[in-house]
Design a protein around this motif. Structure first.
Motif, mmCIF file in Angstrom:
data_model
loop_
_atom_site.group_PDB
_atom_site.id
_atom_site.type_symbol
_atom_site.label_atom_id
_atom_site.label_comp_id
_atom_site.label_asym_id
_atom_site.label_seq_id
_atom_site.Cartn_x
_atom_site.Cartn_y
_atom_site.Cartn_z
ATOM 1 N N UNK A 32 0.829 -1.211 0.000
ATOM 2 C CA UNK A 32 0.000 0.000 0.000
ATOM 3 C C UNK A 32 0.862 1.260 0.000
ATOM 4 N N UNK A 33 1.981 1.187 0.707
ATOM 5 C CA UNK A 33 2.930 2.302 0.753
ATOM 6 C C UNK A 33 3.416 2.629 -0.668
ATOM 7 N N UNK A 34 3.782 1.579 -1.370
ATOM 8 C CA UNK A 34 4.309 1.747 -2.728
ATOM 9 C C UNK A 34 3.215 2.201 -3.693
ATOM 10 N N UNK A 35 2.052 1.586 -3.537
ATOM 11 C CA UNK A 35 0.923 1.963 -4.399
ATOM 12 C C UNK A 35 0.591 3.450 -4.221
ATOM 13 N N UNK A 36 0.491 3.889 -2.970
ATOM 14 C CA UNK A 36 0.209 5.298 -2.685
ATOM 15 C C UNK A 36 1.297 6.203 -3.219
ATOM 16 N N UNK A 37 2.550 5.756 -3.131
ATOM 17 C CA UNK A 37 3.678 6.574 -3.593
ATOM 18 C C UNK A 37 3.656 6.730 -5.116
ATOM 19 N N UNK A 38 3.307 5.649 -5.810
ATOM 20 C CA UNK A 38 3.227 5.724 -7.276
ATOM 21 C C UNK A 38 2.043 6.616 -7.672
ATOM 22 N N UNK A 39 0.942 6.480 -6.943
ATOM 23 C CA UNK A 39 -0.225 7.313 -7.264
ATOM 24 C C UNK A 39 0.052 8.791 -7.024
ATOM 25 N N UNK A 40 0.633 9.123 -5.873
ATOM 26 C CA UNK A 40 0.823 10.551 -5.582
ATOM 27 C C UNK A 40 1.808 11.152 -6.594
ATOM 28 N N UNK A 41 2.795 10.348 -7.012
ATOM 29 C CA UNK A 41 3.708 10.851 -8.048
ATOM 30 C C UNK A 41 2.927 11.165 -9.328
ATOM 31 N N UNK A 42 2.083 10.228 -9.738
ATOM 32 C CA UNK A 42 1.342 10.398 -10.997
ATOM 33 C C UNK A 42 0.318 11.531 -10.928
ATOM 34 N N UNK A 43 -0.318 11.704 -9.777
ATOM 35 C CA UNK A 43 -1.300 12.793 -9.649
ATOM 36 C C UNK A 43 -0.586 14.143 -9.753
ATOM 37 N N UNK A 44 0.565 14.235 -9.101
ATOM 38 C CA UNK A 44 1.299 15.502 -9.160
ATOM 39 C C UNK A 44 1.794 15.771 -10.584
ATOM 40 N N UNK A 45 2.327 14.745 -11.201
ATOM 41 C CA UNK A 45 2.801 14.866 -12.575
ATOM 42 C C UNK A 45 1.652 15.305 -13.473
ATOM 43 N N UNK A 46 0.470 14.740 -13.176
ATOM 44 C CA UNK A 46 -0.721 15.052 -13.959
ATOM 45 C C UNK A 46 -1.042 16.531 -13.940
ATOM 46 N N UNK A 47 -1.258 17.104 -12.760
ATOM 47 C CA UNK A 47 -1.707 18.495 -12.765
ATOM 48 C C UNK A 47 -0.607 19.462 -13.184
ATOM 49 N N UNK A 48 0.665 19.100 -12.852
ATOM 50 C CA UNK A 48 1.761 19.992 -13.251
ATOM 51 C C UNK A 48 1.886 20.020 -14.783
ATOM 52 N N UNK A 49 1.670 18.877 -15.432
ATOM 53 C CA UNK A 49 1.770 18.827 -16.903
ATOM 54 C C UNK A 49 0.565 19.507 -17.553
ATOM 55 N N UNK A 50 -0.614 19.326 -16.950
ATOM 56 C CA UNK A 50 -1.819 19.945 -17.524
ATOM 57 C C UNK A 50 -1.699 21.469 -17.476
ATOM 58 N N UNK A 51 -1.027 21.988 -16.458
ATOM 59 C CA UNK A 51 -0.821 23.444 -16.389
ATOM 60 C C UNK A 51 -0.167 23.954 -17.668
#
Ligand SMILES: [Fe+2]
Ligand SMILES: [Fe+2]
Length: 227
Positions: free
Chosen positions: A10-29
């Motif tokens: 779960x630690x790893x899953x959450x870490x991969x998700x939070x990375x992708x969510x951040x990458x998502x909004x920063x790129x959409x900007x």
């Protein structure tokens, strides 16, 4: 033993998700900025992408709270675990940070390619969330399930603006080989990168949040009741 396995997963899953969510909004900007310049009159498109951006920021904040509640930082995963990072690298031959979104938006063929990449990534995200919602390890974490339910609700509106652009401006839909690239990236993450990270005892935690240095206006986000 099982408790440790579960916690690590779960630690790893959450870490991969939070990375992708951040990458998502920063790129959409950056996509947003280019779209506002190139199609300033297409208010519906701009509003739909703004909504997408706000959702991804909201997802990021939900995962951040999930980690904060546990009193720990995410594990240090990088762009090799970013679906959109890998997709852009393969389709454009350069990293997201090196992609000039103004150049991409000024060329219809390139922008169509970017729309297909984002659309496929979002559809993949939706399918993945459906799987995780039925995953026994995920189901054991009530807060995580709550987060994934919000993502499940939001996701279908995320590919709509890009599919809409392809329709309105005459871009074709993804072809079989583009779908194959998407599947390859997903398989690579699931069967190669995730096990390696899972077993890596030296994997460190981040020492600061990914949004630690972002300007105040980038941090604004309508936050829902989740998490
Ligand atoms: Fe998201
Ligand atoms: Fe999304």
């Amino acid at each position: 033993m099982f408790a440790r396995f579960r916690a690590r997963y779960l630690d790893l899953l959450g870490s991969i998700y939070i990375y992708n969510e951040h990458r998502g909004y920063a790129s959409i900007d950056r996509v947003l900025e280019a779209v506002r310049t190139r199609w300033p009159e297409d208010k519906a498109l701009i509003a739909a992408i703004e909504k997408h951006r706000a959702d991804e920021r909201k997802h990021y904040v939900m995962f951040r709270r999930w980690f904060e509640r546990q009193g720990k930082m995410p594990l240090m995963v990088d762009r090799t675990c970013g679906h959109i990072d890998r997709f852009v690298e393969i389709m454009f031959g350069r990293r997201i940070d090196e992609l000039d979104t103004d150049v991409v938006a000024s060329d219809d063929a390139l922008f169509a390619r970017l729309c297909r990449v984002i659309s496929l990534t979002e559809r993949r995200g939706y399918r993945q969330v459906e799987i995780l919602l039925n995953h026994p390890l995920v189901r054991s974490d009530r807060r995580l399930i709550k987060i994934f339910r919000v993502i499940e609700q939001d996701e279908p509106s995320h590919w709509a603006p890009y599919d809409g652009w392809l329709k309105t401006y005459g871009g074709r839909e993804p072809l079989w080989w583009e779908r194959a690239v998407d599947s390859f990236i997903h398989a690579e993450l699931l069967f190669l990168k995730l096990p390696i990270l899972f077993l890596n005892p030296w994997l460190k935690r981040r020492d600061e949040w990914a949004d630690a240095h972002e300007p105040a206006e980038a941090l604004a986000s309508p936050i829902s009741a989740a998490a």
